[in-house]
Enzyme design. Structure first.
Site, mmCIF file in Angstrom:
data_model
loop_
_atom_site.group_PDB
_atom_site.id
_atom_site.type_symbol
_atom_site.label_atom_id
_atom_site.label_comp_id
_atom_site.label_asym_id
_atom_site.label_seq_id
_atom_site.Cartn_x
_atom_site.Cartn_y
_atom_site.Cartn_z
ATOM 1 C CE LYS A 253 -0.995 2.147 3.564
ATOM 2 N NZ LYS A 253 -0.852 3.603 3.397
ATOM 3 C CD GLN B 136 -3.869 -5.088 6.411
ATOM 4 O OE1 GLN B 136 -4.052 -4.077 5.748
ATOM 5 N NE2 GLN B 136 -4.099 -6.299 5.935
ATOM 6 C CG ASP C 83 -10.104 -1.370 4.014
ATOM 7 O OD1 ASP C 83 -9.764 -1.770 2.894
ATOM 8 O OD2 ASP C 83 -9.430 -1.553 5.049
HETATM 9 N N1 GUN Z 1 -6.951 -7.884 5.636
HETATM 10 C C1 GUN Z 1 -7.087 -8.641 4.518
HETATM 11 N N2 GUN Z 1 -7.611 -7.908 3.506
HETATM 12 C C2 GUN Z 1 -7.793 -6.670 3.993
HETATM 13 C C3 GUN Z 1 -8.302 -5.463 3.422
HETATM 14 O O1 GUN Z 1 -8.706 -5.379 2.256
HETATM 15 N N3 GUN Z 1 -8.317 -4.392 4.251
HETATM 16 C C4 GUN Z 1 -7.899 -4.457 5.550
HETATM 17 N N4 GUN Z 1 -7.983 -3.352 6.287
HETATM 18 N N5 GUN Z 1 -7.442 -5.558 6.103
HETATM 19 C C5 GUN Z 1 -7.387 -6.654 5.321
#
Ligand code: GUN
Length: 292
Positions: free
Chosen positions: A53, A97, A120
């Site tokens: 990211k 996350q 998200d």
């Molecule tokens: N953990 C696995 N996939 C994701 C995601 O798309 N966003 C977040 N925040 N955590 C994750």
């Protein structure tokens, strides 16, 4: 012969478009879009995701920041960081996350994120607006899957799509998106308690697999000519590799691919589009904030 739904190159193309757009804004003297992440603990997959990211944010000219905490952080401390980011006018969007360490209630934490910065798309407000077809942030992985299907002109109208896995992050939202007007799939949702799973997956024109089990889908579960979207990504120890591991999806590609018309590789399929979707959502938030 199957063809690959190439997420890697699609992601590069979209990132170039985002970078051009951002350059236009910053050349006008505007600040850059800012995407932040909160990372708790030392889960390897989460660290990789947040590192990707950051790298992608920089590639498109975004400001990126990461708030790192040990697994011992209290829910209260985490809520304070979220409150801080909610109020920071120079942060357009942020993610927490997942998964969070045991002892922290994930839904409490998600509920504290301002829907206006929830890039998200995990908050109840965003998920609710998505189901209603209203303006919202669409969750990154489901949005990435839709982008890939559009990019490769995959026919979806009236197609039978079978989704395997019912997580809040992927299975549930993607089933909703694919069945909505404009995409128009007929969707069957399967999960760990589904009876006669193979019988159902064999009926899929489009098979989306997000069950979280390495090589779970085998050739006998796939119809000849199906479009197969593999959301899984698992690190499997492999001493013969320099890295010490190899990556496997939820689909047994060594035997399934030859049955497909189109298939996403692992890696280089859905994964790169997830990050791109997060960038797109952050840009959407930025443009709303800046009145662009
Ligand atoms: N953990 C696995 N996939 C994701 C995601 O798309 N966003 C977040 N925040 N955590 C994750």
């Amino acid at each position: 012969m199957f063809q690959l739904l190439d997420g890697k190159n699609t992601a590069i193309e979209i990132k170039n478009q985002i970078a051009n757009e951002v350059r236009g804004y910053t050349q006008r003297g505007l600040r850059a879009p800012h995407l932040a992440a909160i990372l708790v603990g030392d889960d390897g997959a989460s660290q990789t995701y947040v590192a990707n990211k950051e790298k992608s944010s920089h590639e498109v000219g975004f400001t990126s920041s990461v708030y790192r905490y040990s697994a011992g952080i209290s829910e209260q401390q985490l809520l304070e960081t979220i409150d801080f980011l909610n109020k920071d006018d120079e942060v357009d969007g942020f993610i927490v996350q997942l998964p969070l360490p045991k002892g922290i209630n994930e839904q409490h934490v998600i509920n504290a994120i301002s829907p206006a910065k929830d890039v998200d798309g995990f908050t109840p407000i965003n998920l609710g607006n998505m189901v209603l077809g209203e303006e919202c942030f669409v969750p990154a992985t489901p949005k990435g899957i839709c982008t890939l299907l559009t990019q490769y002109n995959i026919e979806t109208c009236g197609q039978h799509c079978v989704v395997v896995g019912r997580s809040n992050i992927v299975g549930t939202p993607v089933a909703n998106l694919l069945s909505r007007k404009g995409t128009d799939c007929t969707v069957t949702m399967c999960h760990s308690r589904t009876k006669n799973l193979a019988e159902l997956t064999r009926q899929a024109d489009i098979l989306v697999v997000a069950i979280g089990k390495p090589e779970f889908i085998t050739a006998d579960m796939v119809k000849e000519g199906a479009v197969v979207i593999d959301v899984g990504i698992h690190r499997i120890e492999d001493a013969s590799r320099k890295s010490g591991y190899r990556l496997l999806g939820d689909v047994k590609h060594s035997e399934v691919d030859e049955r497909c018309s189109w298939v996403t590789p692992v890696p280089g399929g859905v994964g790169p589009l997830t990050i791109v979707s997060l960038l797109q959502n952050t840009l959407q938030s930025y443009k709303r904030t800046m009145g662009l």
